[in-house]
Design a protein around this motif. Structure first.
Motif, PDB file in Angstrom:
ATOM      1  N   GLN A   5       0.822  -1.200   0.000  1.00  0.00           N
ATOM      2  CA  GLN A   5       0.000   0.000   0.000  1.00  0.00           C
ATOM      3  C   GLN A   5       0.862   1.259   0.000  1.00  0.00           C
ATOM      4  O   GLN A   5       0.594   2.206  -0.730  1.00  0.00           O
ATOM      5  CB  GLN A   5      -0.937   0.023   1.203  1.00  0.00           C
ATOM      6  CG  GLN A   5      -1.857   1.240   1.204  1.00  0.00           C
ATOM      7  CD  GLN A   5      -2.855   1.218   2.331  1.00  0.00           C
ATOM      8  OE1 GLN A   5      -2.911   0.300   3.126  1.00  0.00           O
ATOM      9  NE2 GLN A   5      -3.654   2.251   2.404  1.00  0.00           N
ATOM     10  N   GLU A   6       1.916   1.287   0.799  1.00  0.00           N
ATOM     11  CA  GLU A   6       2.816   2.443   0.828  1.00  0.00           C
ATOM     12  C   GLU A   6       3.466   2.671  -0.527  1.00  0.00           C
ATOM     13  O   GLU A   6       3.580   3.804  -0.987  1.00  0.00           O
ATOM     14  CB  GLU A   6       3.898   2.248   1.891  1.00  0.00           C
ATOM     15  CG  GLU A   6       3.407   2.430   3.300  1.00  0.00           C
ATOM     16  CD  GLU A   6       4.484   2.154   4.328  1.00  0.00           C
ATOM     17  OE1 GLU A   6       5.684   2.233   3.985  1.00  0.00           O
ATOM     18  OE2 GLU A   6       4.127   1.846   5.480  1.00  0.00           O
TER      19      GLU A   6
ATOM     20  N   CYS B 166       0.876   4.144  -2.895  1.00  0.00           N
ATOM     21  CA  CYS B 166       0.513   5.508  -2.527  1.00  0.00           C
ATOM     22  C   CYS B 166       1.648   6.500  -2.768  1.00  0.00           C
ATOM     23  O   CYS B 166       1.402   7.691  -2.953  1.00  0.00           O
ATOM     24  CB  CYS B 166       0.060   5.576  -1.079  1.00  0.00           C
ATOM     25  SG  CYS B 166      -1.524   4.752  -0.801  1.00  0.00           S
ATOM     26  N   GLN B 167       2.885   6.028  -2.752  1.00  0.00           N
ATOM     27  CA  GLN B 167       4.016   6.916  -2.988  1.00  0.00           C
ATOM     28  C   GLN B 167       4.192   7.244  -4.463  1.00  0.00           C
ATOM     29  O   GLN B 167       4.884   8.191  -4.805  1.00  0.00           O
ATOM     30  CB  GLN B 167       5.307   6.307  -2.449  1.00  0.00           C
ATOM     31  CG  GLN B 167       5.399   6.387  -0.963  1.00  0.00           C
ATOM     32  CD  GLN B 167       6.692   5.788  -0.448  1.00  0.00           C
ATOM     33  OE1 GLN B 167       7.480   5.208  -1.191  1.00  0.00           O
ATOM     34  NE2 GLN B 167       6.916   5.916   0.847  1.00  0.00           N
TER      35      GLN B 167
END
Length: 148
Positions: free
Chosen positions: A32-33, A36-37
């Protein structure tokens, strides 16, 4: 790791669905990170040499309509052209940080420095680069929703 893409017309454009094996649950946060980045980029035209350039969406301060083209101004003060009408730019750039404030202008809410009221119940928005714009009454409701 094998990656498989599928189309689902019932999903919203801004939604991504990631399906993994239950044993991979420990990696969900890092996946997820990473997603999202990812920062969206915009392909614009450098008017000096007529070449396409990719710019980060977060560096855009304002997008202004200029007939059948748009002028894209970024943090550094540089200006680029976008070969689209503003209404199509708005549709393509469904971003929480970009908001249309009048018929000619889309601004990046991250670069707002100050609000002030003016005559005739208008709102003036000052941006970090020293520019300022008036918010049309028609767009005030949408504008408030983006800032919440």
């Amino acid at each position: 790791m094998k990656v498989i893409f599928e189309k689902d017309m019932a999903m919203e454009k801004s939604t991504a669905k990631v399906v993994t094996h239950p044993d991979e649950k420990s990696h969900w946060n890092s996946i997820q990170e990473a997603i999202c980045q990812f920062e969206a980029k915009l392909i614009v035209i450098n008017a000096k040499n007529n070449r396409n350039v990719q710019i980060k969406l977060s560096s855009v301060v304002a997008i202004e309509s200029e007939d059948r083209l748009c002028c894209v101004r970024i943090i550094t003060g540089e200006r680029y052209l976008l070969n689209k009408r503003l209404k199509f730019v708005e549709e393509d750039l469904r971003s929480s940080q970009l908001v249309k404030i009048n018929n000619q202008t889309i601004i990046n809410t991250r670069h707002i420095s100050e609000f002030s009221s003016t005559d005739h119940a208008r709102i003036k928005v000052d941006l970090n680069d020293g520019s300022s714009y008036f918010v049309s009454r028609f767009y005030i409701k949408n504008f408030r929703g983006k800032l919440s």
